[in-house]
Structure formats: C-alpha cells, structure tokens
Design a protein around this motif. Structure first.
Motif, PDB file in Angstrom:
ATOM      1  N   LYS A 157     -11.480   8.185  -0.687  1.00 44.83           N
ATOM      2  CA  LYS A 157     -10.637   7.138  -0.098  1.00 44.83           C
ATOM      3  C   LYS A 157     -10.446   5.988  -1.073  1.00 44.83           C
ATOM      4  O   LYS A 157      -9.346   5.481  -1.246  1.00 44.83           O
ATOM      5  CB  LYS A 157     -11.259   6.616   1.208  1.00 44.83           C
ATOM      6  CG  LYS A 157     -10.879   7.425   2.430  1.00 44.83           C
ATOM      7  CD  LYS A 157     -11.207   6.690   3.696  1.00 44.83           C
ATOM      8  CE  LYS A 157     -10.683   7.459   4.892  1.00 44.83           C
ATOM      9  NZ  LYS A 157     -10.955   6.784   6.160  1.00 44.83           N
ATOM     10  N   VAL A 205      -6.964   4.815  -2.607  1.00 49.35           N
ATOM     11  CA  VAL A 205      -6.460   3.445  -2.443  1.00 49.35           C
ATOM     12  C   VAL A 205      -6.151   2.826  -3.809  1.00 49.35           C
ATOM     13  O   VAL A 205      -5.115   2.197  -4.004  1.00 49.35           O
ATOM     14  CB  VAL A 205      -7.459   2.574  -1.647  1.00 49.35           C
ATOM     15  CG1 VAL A 205      -7.102   1.107  -1.730  1.00 49.35           C
ATOM     16  CG2 VAL A 205      -7.494   3.012  -0.193  1.00 49.35           C
ATOM     17  N   LEU A 253       2.411   0.776   0.682  1.00 49.70           N
ATOM     18  CA  LEU A 253       1.099   1.437   0.782  1.00 49.70           C
ATOM     19  C   LEU A 253       1.075   2.440   1.935  1.00 49.70           C
ATOM     20  O   LEU A 253       0.485   3.511   1.825  1.00 49.70           O
ATOM     21  CB  LEU A 253      -0.005   0.399   0.975  1.00 49.70           C
ATOM     22  CG  LEU A 253      -0.388  -0.411  -0.270  1.00 49.70           C
ATOM     23  CD1 LEU A 253      -1.344  -1.539   0.094  1.00 49.70           C
ATOM     24  CD2 LEU A 253      -1.040   0.483  -1.320  1.00 49.70           C
ATOM     25  N   LYS A 254       1.742   2.060   3.021  1.00 48.56           N
ATOM     26  CA  LYS A 254       1.806   2.952   4.190  1.00 48.56           C
ATOM     27  C   LYS A 254       2.498   4.258   3.797  1.00 48.56           C
ATOM     28  O   LYS A 254       2.017   5.346   4.119  1.00 48.56           O
ATOM     29  CB  LYS A 254       2.586   2.234   5.303  1.00 48.56           C
ATOM     30  CG  LYS A 254       2.482   2.867   6.662  1.00 48.56           C
ATOM     31  CD  LYS A 254       3.257   2.064   7.674  1.00 48.56           C
ATOM     32  CE  LYS A 254       4.751   2.259   7.466  1.00 48.56           C
ATOM     33  NZ  LYS A 254       5.587   1.475   8.397  1.00 48.56           N
ATOM     34  N   LEU A 304      -0.024   6.107   1.248  1.00 52.77           N
ATOM     35  CA  LEU A 304      -1.350   6.544   1.702  1.00 52.77           C
ATOM     36  C   LEU A 304      -1.341   7.481   2.906  1.00 52.77           C
ATOM     37  O   LEU A 304      -2.232   8.305   3.053  1.00 52.77           O
ATOM     38  CB  LEU A 304      -2.214   5.319   2.043  1.00 52.77           C
ATOM     39  CG  LEU A 304      -2.741   4.518   0.856  1.00 52.77           C
ATOM     40  CD1 LEU A 304      -3.419   3.244   1.341  1.00 52.77           C
ATOM     41  CD2 LEU A 304      -3.734   5.343   0.052  1.00 52.77           C
ATOM     42  N   THR A 305      -0.361   7.346   3.761  1.00 56.95           N
ATOM     43  CA  THR A 305      -0.352   8.127   4.988  1.00 56.95           C
ATOM     44  C   THR A 305      -0.558   9.630   4.748  1.00 56.95           C
ATOM     45  O   THR A 305      -1.418  10.238   5.381  1.00 56.95           O
ATOM     46  CB  THR A 305       0.949   7.875   5.775  1.00 56.95           C
ATOM     47  OG1 THR A 305       1.034   6.476   6.008  1.00 56.95           O
ATOM     48  CG2 THR A 305       0.956   8.606   7.102  1.00 56.95           C
ATOM     49  N   ILE A 360      -4.694  10.322   2.687  1.00 54.38           N
ATOM     50  CA  ILE A 360      -6.099  10.030   3.047  1.00 54.38           C
ATOM     51  C   ILE A 360      -6.380  10.225   4.532  1.00 54.38           C
ATOM     52  O   ILE A 360      -7.241   9.596   5.105  1.00 54.38           O
ATOM     53  CB  ILE A 360      -6.550   8.630   2.587  1.00 54.38           C
ATOM     54  CG1 ILE A 360      -5.674   7.530   3.183  1.00 54.38           C
ATOM     55  CG2 ILE A 360      -6.621   8.517   1.099  1.00 54.38           C
ATOM     56  CD1 ILE A 360      -6.227   6.141   2.968  1.00 54.38           C
ATOM     57  N   ILE A 406      -4.787   9.471   7.134  1.00 51.03           N
ATOM     58  CA  ILE A 406      -4.255   8.546   8.136  1.00 51.03           C
ATOM     59  C   ILE A 406      -2.999   9.185   8.690  1.00 51.03           C
ATOM     60  O   ILE A 406      -2.084   9.503   7.950  1.00 51.03           O
ATOM     61  CB  ILE A 406      -3.941   7.175   7.514  1.00 51.03           C
ATOM     62  CG1 ILE A 406      -5.238   6.518   7.069  1.00 51.03           C
ATOM     63  CG2 ILE A 406      -3.206   6.276   8.484  1.00 51.03           C
ATOM     64  CD1 ILE A 406      -5.038   5.286   6.224  1.00 51.03           C
ATOM     65  N   ARG A 407      -3.017   9.467   9.936  1.00 51.45           N
ATOM     66  CA  ARG A 407      -1.891  10.173  10.544  1.00 51.45           C
ATOM     67  C   ARG A 407      -1.210   9.314  11.593  1.00 51.45           C
ATOM     68  O   ARG A 407      -1.862   8.567  12.302  1.00 51.45           O
ATOM     69  CB  ARG A 407      -2.365  11.474  11.204  1.00 51.45           C
ATOM     70  CG  ARG A 407      -2.912  12.493  10.223  1.00 51.45           C
ATOM     71  CD  ARG A 407      -1.787  13.196   9.471  1.00 51.45           C
ATOM     72  NE  ARG A 407      -2.334  14.124   8.506  1.00 51.45           N
ATOM     73  CZ  ARG A 407      -2.573  13.842   7.236  1.00 51.45           C
ATOM     74  NH1 ARG A 407      -2.336  12.650   6.770  1.00 51.45           N
ATOM     75  NH2 ARG A 407      -3.054  14.754   6.415  1.00 51.45           N
TER      76      ARG A 407
END
Lengths: 133, 180
Positions: free
Chosen positions: B114, B118, B168-169, B172-173, B176, B178-179
């Motif tokens: 993670k 990031v 970033l959304k 990264l979605t 990592i 993040i769903r």
C-alpha cells in the motif's frame, strides 16, 4: 451530482456553510453514488495519512553534525560552497566603485557620452566626409 | 530543556544542542521529504541539507512561526528543487528514479504494498499537487498552515487538494483494493 462531489471533497478540509452541510447530508442519505464516493475518499485519505516515514536511517543526526563539522569554517558568515552568496559582496563593491567613478567624472565637469563610455571614437558625418575626400 | 533554549545554544554554535533539535524535528522532515521524493537515497541527502540550511538560518528565525513549520518550509522547497533537478536529468539522460525499500522493514507485506502504491501514485502528481497532499494528509498540517508553508492563499490549497484527490482516486482505486 458533480457539484455535490466537489462539495463533498471540500467538506473534508474546509468549513462549509450550514446550507451546504444540510444539502450534503440529505443527498448522502438518498444517494448510493455519493455515499460510495465518500467511502472511497475516506479510504484514500486514510491510506495516504498512514504512509509517512518518521525517520531516516539510524544515525541521521550524527551524519548531519558530521557535515556541519566539516563545513564549520565560514567566510564572513557565509557558507564557502554558496558561490552566489560569496560573490554577492564582490559584485556590490564593484557596482559601487563604477557609480563612484561616474559621479567623480560628472563632478570634475567632463561630459560623458555613450560613445566615450564604450570606447567608440565620436565620428560625425562631417568627419567621415572629410576623411573620404 | 525547552526547544527555545536549544535554539539559543545552537545559534551560539553548540552542535550538541543542534543535534537535539535534529532529533526532535527528524520525524517531520523525514515524512515531508519521503512524501515528496519517495524512499530513495536522495531523500536522506535532502533531509541533511534541510538541517544544514536550518543551522545557518537559525539566527534569522524570529519565532513568529513554529520551528516545525519553519523547517518544513525549508524541506518542501529543497524537495521541489530536487524534483526539478530530476526532471532536468530525466529530460537529458532519460533516467528514472525507482522507489526503494529503506526503513520499512517493520511493515507487513500488505502495508508495504500500500505504501509503495501510494508513493507511486504521488509520483504521478505534479509538485504543486504533491506538496499539498504531503503537507495536509501525511504531515497533518491544517489548510492555513499548509498555505503559510507554501506561501499561497488558502483557497489555492483547497483547489489543489481537490484536484490532487481526484487524480489519486483515479490512480489508486484499481491497484490497492479500494473498490467503489
């Protein structure tokens, strides 16, 4: 919805008005899309906030002090490796000397021209015509 | 001994007192610099340079802001300079800076992944967006403090934060877990 998403992002960092807050809360209750957006942003912010490193390699402070000890001798309070700072006083002194010389020239009554300053002979059209003849 | 006493003694050339200040401020500098540059050897160099600049400018520190904010301003400016230097180097030589695992031995594989993800995502942001994310979300400064450190209006900080989070959304979605 775009406007509300922008408001949602802003609400994390800025103080929003009571009307905006009310609007956001109402929409959050009724909209799955906005709730998912909020969860997503919270997860991202949470993940990012946990990524900070709170130290360099062991002995960091000693390495800083070692560097300070090796650059300890200052030249008139200036770091020796800071060339701009080193040459700044020299540049200022040279500039002041030039200005001083100019003031002196004016004070003794000599007339200065651009040509004389640049070292160019002051030829006129008449001089040129005479030289050709 | 209080921080102000260490500052006073460091100004008088007491390196032991300055070392105490380095130890006190290392966490914030490390967090800012690695946030901006990633975990790489240059990060420590910039960290050291930050403290050397701090040492030579301690006499100018009037105490109007906190020393933590003051040193963060130095760290962020030096990090931005390093990013510019990298950019020039990349243009001239086509080199790339890889993120290395330095000092993250205590984290689990998932946390490491993670963190790496990031940091990779942060590298995709430009320096302006990256600096507001680092100061606000990683260092935990308020919007006002962030604005003071970067010397920009608070409104600028808020708009940069919003744009940076959108980017970033998007980055990264998918990577990592993040769903939506």
């Amino acid at each position: 919805m775009k406007k509300l998403k922008e408001l949602l992002i802003r609400s994390f960092d800025a103080i929003i008005t009571s009307n905006e807050k009310k609007e956001l809360e109402t929409t959050l209750k009724n909209s799955d899309e906005l709730r998912q957006e909020k969860d997503l942003l919270e997860q991202i912010r949470d993940t990012i906030s946990k990524t900070g490193i709170d130290s360099f390699r062991f002995g960091f402070a000693d390495r800083v002090i070692y560097r300070l000890n090796n650059n300890d001798v200052l030249w008139f309070g200036i770091q020796p490796f800071d060339l701009v700072a080193v040459f700044k006083p020299v540049g200022i002194a040279a500039g002041m000397a030039v200005v001083g010389l100019l003031i002196f020239q004016f004070s003794v009554g000599n007339i200065l021209s651009i040509e004389s300053l640049l070292g160019i002979p002051e030829y006129t059209v008449e001089n040129f015509t005479y030289a050709v003849q | 001994m209080e921080q102000n006493e260490y500052i006073k003694r460091a100004c008088e050339g007491d390196h032991a007192a300055f070392k105490k200040l380095v130890n006190m401020l290392e966490p914030v500098v490390a967090s800012t610099v690695t946030g901006m540059l990633g975990q790489c050897p240059e990060a420590e160099d910039v960290g050291q340079e930050t403290f050397i600049r701090l040492y030579y400018s301690l006499g100018k520190f009037k105490g109007k802001s906190k020393l933590k904010t003051y040193v963060t301003r130095i760290a962020i400016n030096l990090s931005i300079n390093e990013l510019k230097r990298r950019k020039r180097k990349n243009i001239l030589f086509g080199t790339h800076h890889e993120i290395q695992d330095i000092g993250v031995e205590d984290y689990t594989i998932e946390q490491k992944e993670k963190k790496a993800a990031v940091q990779w995502a942060l590298k995709k942001l430009n320096a302006k967006h990256r600096s507001v994310i680092v100061l606000r979300l990683i260092d935990g400064y308020s919007v006002k403090e962030t604005a003071d450190i970067l010397n920009v209006p608070q409104g600028t900080v808020l708009s940069r934060l919003a744009r940076a989070q959108e980017k970033l959304k998007d980055i990264l979605t998918p990577i990592i877990g993040i769903r939506k």
